[in-house]
Scaffold this motif. Structure first.
Motif, PDB file in Angstrom:
ATOM      1  N   THR A   9      12.292  -6.411  10.080  1.00  0.00           N
ATOM      2  CA  THR A   9      13.487  -6.496   9.233  1.00  0.00           C
ATOM      3  C   THR A   9      14.668  -5.784   9.882  1.00  0.00           C
ATOM      4  OG1 THR A   9      12.120  -6.555   7.233  1.00  0.00           O
ATOM      5  CG2 THR A   9      14.443  -5.969   6.959  1.00  0.00           C
ATOM      6  N   ALA A 128      19.539  -0.080  -0.270  1.00  0.00           N
ATOM      7  CA  ALA A 128      18.730  -1.251  -0.612  1.00  0.00           C
ATOM      8  C   ALA A 128      17.602  -1.477   0.386  1.00  0.00           C
ATOM      9  CB  ALA A 128      19.615  -2.491  -0.681  1.00  0.00           C
ATOM     10  N   PRO A 131      14.326   2.121   0.580  1.00  0.00           N
ATOM     11  CA  PRO A 131      13.338   2.451  -0.466  1.00  0.00           C
ATOM     12  C   PRO A 131      12.107   1.558  -0.532  1.00  0.00           C
ATOM     13  CG  PRO A 131      15.547   2.735  -1.323  1.00  0.00           C
ATOM     14  CD  PRO A 131      15.701   2.110   0.038  1.00  0.00           C
ATOM     15  N   PRO A 132      12.207   0.244  -0.325  1.00  0.00           N
ATOM     16  CA  PRO A 132      10.986  -0.573  -0.409  1.00  0.00           C
ATOM     17  C   PRO A 132       9.913  -0.216   0.624  1.00  0.00           C
ATOM     18  CG  PRO A 132      12.937  -1.957  -0.574  1.00  0.00           C
ATOM     19  CD  PRO A 132      13.407  -0.600  -0.166  1.00  0.00           C
ATOM     20  N   PHE A 133      10.309   0.496   1.675  1.00  0.00           N
ATOM     21  CA  PHE A 133       9.352   0.831   2.727  1.00  0.00           C
ATOM     22  C   PHE A 133       8.845   2.273   2.629  1.00  0.00           C
ATOM     23  CE2 PHE A 133      12.031  -2.561   4.453  1.00  0.00           C
ATOM     24  CZ  PHE A 133      11.061  -3.478   4.813  1.00  0.00           C
ATOM     25  N   GLY A 136       6.180   6.130  -1.652  1.00  0.00           N
ATOM     26  CA  GLY A 136       6.108   6.322  -3.097  1.00  0.00           C
ATOM     27  C   GLY A 136       5.950   7.777  -3.490  1.00  0.00           C
TER      28      GLY A 136
END
Length: 204
Positions: A9, A128, A131-133, A136
């Motif tokens: 990405t 954006a 955070p998805p990677f 947690g």
């Protein structure tokens, strides 16, 4: 955290020609490899404030503050139009010519950094993208974002260097033609003007 998906990405984002790439190409063609490397470094350093803003949560403030977003945006628009003028101006900072004077490293790096610093979408982009990677784990979120951001910056610098070195290698073949140099300068000016127009239409 550092997954193949993130690397792919990030690479796709970095390799896509944008304002920083155009700036690095212009410096490589106009002044050679040294200037291109410094331009790549400056553009990369310009990412730091946006990455810090994303980590500290300031990007969300920029996103929700219409006035602040507009101020930064139109400062960026004015700067891109100034770069367009510098490409057209004889002896300008981005003018491609056979007798271009060697510019100070700090000036080249500063211009490259400002290209990214004055792009308000960049901090929102990091907010954006990263955070998805993350794993947690809230306790390590800031460190993880800084690590991913550092990898993104390293990839940015490496890709920009490749673009710049390629442009510098093509320099000797292009500078023998006055017509080609005129075409290049007008093209760079036109591209920066279009990028300014696109930035002007951006919304928070």
């Amino acid at each position: 955290m550092i997954s193949l998906q993130f690397l792919i990405t990030a690479f796709v984002v970095v390799i896509a020609p944008g304002t920083g790439v155009i700036y690095t190409l212009a410096l490589g063609l106009g002044q050679g490899r040294r200037a291109a490397l410094i331009a790549a470094l400056g553009c990369t350093l310009g990412i730091v404030p946006h990455l810090a803003a994303a980590i500290l949560g300031l990007a969300a403030v920029l996103h929700t503050s219409a006035l602040l977003f507009q101020i930064v945006k139109f400062a960026g628009v004015a700067y891109l139009l100034w770069l367009a003028y510098q490409a057209l101006k004889s002896g300008g900072a981005l003018s491609v010519s056979g007798d271009a004077q060697r510019q100070p490293a700090w000036a080249i790096a500063r211009r490259g950094a400002l290209i990214n610093i004055l792009n308000p979408k960049l901090s929102i982009f990091f907010l954006a993208l990263l955070p998805p990677f993350l794993s947690g784990n809230a306790a390590t979120a800031s460190v993880e974002m800084a690590t991913l951001g550092g990898i993104f910056m390293a990839m940015t610098f490496a890709v920009f260097v490749i673009y710049g070195v390629f442009a510098a290698a093509a320099r000797d073949f292009l500078l023998g033609s006055e017509r080609v140099m005129t075409w290049l300068n007008r093209s760079f000016a036109g591209i920066f003007t279009l990028l300014a127009g696109r930035l002007a239409l951006e919304k928070a």
